[in-house]
Design an enzyme around this catalytic site. Structure first.
Site, PDB file in Angstrom:
ATOM      1  N   SER A   1       0.839  -1.198   0.000  1.00 55.38           N
ATOM      2  CA  SER A   1       0.000   0.000   0.000  1.00 55.38           C
ATOM      3  C   SER A   1       0.871   1.244   0.000  1.00 55.38           C
ATOM      4  O   SER A   1       1.809   1.348   0.808  1.00 55.38           O
ATOM      5  CB  SER A   1      -0.904   0.022   1.237  1.00 55.38           C
ATOM      6  OG  SER A   1      -1.451   1.316   1.382  1.00 55.38           O
TER       7      SER A   1
ATOM      8  N   GLY B   1     -15.094   7.428   8.991  1.00 56.21           N
ATOM      9  CA  GLY B   1     -16.497   7.086   8.768  1.00 56.21           C
ATOM     10  C   GLY B   1     -16.894   7.183   7.305  1.00 56.21           C
ATOM     11  O   GLY B   1     -18.069   7.352   6.973  1.00 56.21           O
TER      12      GLY B   1
ATOM     13  N   SER C   1     -15.990   4.821   4.958  1.00 55.05           N
ATOM     14  CA  SER C   1     -15.957   3.470   4.373  1.00 55.05           C
ATOM     15  C   SER C   1     -14.705   3.164   3.579  1.00 55.05           C
ATOM     16  O   SER C   1     -14.771   2.587   2.490  1.00 55.05           O
ATOM     17  CB  SER C   1     -17.175   3.229   3.477  1.00 55.05           C
ATOM     18  OG  SER C   1     -18.302   3.102   4.252  1.00 55.05           O
ATOM     19  N   SER C   2     -13.565   3.516   4.146  1.00 57.84           N
ATOM     20  CA  SER C   2     -12.313   3.146   3.465  1.00 57.84           C
ATOM     21  C   SER C   2     -12.167   1.628   3.404  1.00 57.84           C
ATOM     22  O   SER C   2     -11.625   1.097   2.431  1.00 57.84           O
ATOM     23  CB  SER C   2     -11.121   3.768   4.174  1.00 57.84           C
ATOM     24  OG  SER C   2     -11.071   3.341   5.514  1.00 57.84           O
TER      25      SER C   2
ATOM     26  N   ASP D   1     -22.359  -0.126   3.017  1.00 55.42           N
ATOM     27  CA  ASP D   1     -21.102   0.450   2.533  1.00 55.42           C
ATOM     28  C   ASP D   1     -20.630  -0.251   1.261  1.00 55.42           C
ATOM     29  O   ASP D   1     -20.163   0.387   0.318  1.00 55.42           O
ATOM     30  CB  ASP D   1     -20.022   0.356   3.612  1.00 55.42           C
ATOM     31  CG  ASP D   1     -20.439   1.048   4.896  1.00 55.42           C
ATOM     32  OD1 ASP D   1     -21.391   1.855   4.860  1.00 55.42           O
ATOM     33  OD2 ASP D   1     -19.826   0.769   5.933  1.00 55.42           O
TER      34      ASP D   1
END
Ligand code: GLA
Length: 376
Positions: free
Chosen positions: A61, A118, A120-121, A166
């Site tokens: 990442s 908040g 929604s990663s 989500d």
């Protein structure tokens, strides 16, 4: 930033993206099989990917610690993966568990979805992997199936008993529309929403209070709702009609009543919001948002000082309405404002945070963006 070739010694087969989301209204309704109304954000998790033939998963990442995580089939089966790598690993495990013939892959992630805000990663990360695997391994799964698979990955292999909102938002949202989703049968309608065209802005105020949904509070709330439904003899709280709410409350222990009141009134707020959007009056959503926040604060009790302050300061500065969005206990607040007043409202919220001694909020704005897709 390093390249896929520099990391893995070959080129990726493609690149995919999946967005974060904000939910306009319909909070803590999804696991009660009710209604939600999210939009996708322009911020996405992107993944470049190439299949491997040895079953291994290599993960890197751009937001990580600079190392490549390498997982074997045994690591996946043992469930010992930790940190952010749990999410992609969980999706691969869910695919294998569902009987899909998938193998390993080299994956490089890059994201501009803030984590712990908040937004929604984690669902974006899951859905990026799900669409990439669907294409790479020719699985032929539809958006809804991929969203359900990503949800199951999080439920079973990350241990968060989240609902389906989500993942459905990240997979199925469209630019220029909010997703009106009935989480009981997953029937959905794209409700046109052109904020800029209406002279509006939707501020997204990240309070920078992070809360990990895995810590148990979310699971307890969900269990409380399921207990209430059981006591009422219903499959889910979605089945309590607004007109039957007062009577239903008399049949429940005092501690469960506020939960049920929130869920039933929140479902009604979603329906009201959709009616206003259908009537072409998005500014009228304001009072519904603020009422939704009061319900989350007073009945569901998932608010906190910072989210309450952001809502109060935005409304005092002239926002049509504002509310916490997502699971709660921190995260982000949305505020609906005119384009002309957006900067002033953002400034007032920042000032209120400074006066209260809170960390400076990060404020941007959202227009309904596209769901998960292949980029190249
Ligand atoms: C989290 C969960 C969702 C939903 C919201 C609250 O974002 O992942 O499924 O329950 O909280 O509406």
């Amino acid at each position: 930033m390093t390249t896929f070739h520099a990391l893995y010694g070959h080129q990726p087969e493609g690149e995919w993206a999946a967005p974060g989301r904000v939910n306009l209204i319909g909070e803590h309704t999804d696991y009660n099989l009710g209604f939600v109304l999210p939009i996708a954000l322009a911020q996405t998790v992107r993944v470049q990917a190439r299949r491997r033939t040895d079953g291994r998963l290599r993960l890197y990442s751009a937001q990580g610690d600079g190392s490549v995580t390498e997982l074997t089939t045994e690591d996946l089966a043992a469930g010992t993966v930790t940190g952010w790598a749990r999410y992609p690993a969980a999706v691969v495990m869910a695919l294998v568990e569902a009987g899909h013939r998938v193998g390993g892959a080299d994956l490089l992630f890059d994201s501009d979805v803030p984590t712990g805000a908040g937004l929604s990663s984690s669902a974006a990360l899951e859905c990026a992997v799900a669409v990439a695997y669907n294409d790479l391994f020719g699985l032929g799964l539809g958006e809804q199936e991929l969203a359900l698979l990503a949800q199951r990955a999080e439920n079973r292999f990350v241990g968060v008993p989240c609902g389906v909102m989500d993942q459905m938002a990240s997979m199925c949202c469209r630019a220029g529309a909010a997703l009106y989703l009935d989480t009981r049968d997953l029937s959905a309608r794209q409700v046109p929403l052109d904020l800029a065209g209406a002279g509006l802005r939707l501020l997204v105020i990240d309070t920078r209070v992070k809360h990990d949904l895995a810590d148990g509070a979310y699971a307890q709330l969900r269990a409380g709702c399921e207990r209430a439904a059981e006591l009422l003899g219903l499959p889910a709280l979605r089945e309590v009609p607004l007109t039957g709410l007062e009577e239903a409350l008399t049949r429940l222990p005092a501690e469960l009543r506020p939960l049920v009141r929130h869920v039933v009134t929140e479902d009604d707020r979603v329906r009201q919001a959709v009616a206003l959007l259908d009537a072409g009056d998005p500014a009228a959503l304001g009072p519904i948002l603020t009422a939704g926040h009061a319900s989350l604060r007073d009945d569901y009790r998932v608010s906190c000082a910072e989210t309450d302050l952001a809502v109060a300061a935005a409304v005092a500065a002239g926002a049509f309405g504002a509310r916490m969005t997502g699971g709660g206990f921190g995260g982000s607040v949305i505020a609906l404002v005119t384009a002309d007043t957006a900067d002033a409202v953002a400034g007032s919220v920042t000032e209120a945070f400074r006066e209260a001694g809170h960390a400076e909020p990060v404020i941007h704005h959202a227009e309904p963006a596209s769901g998960a897709r292949k980029l190249s």
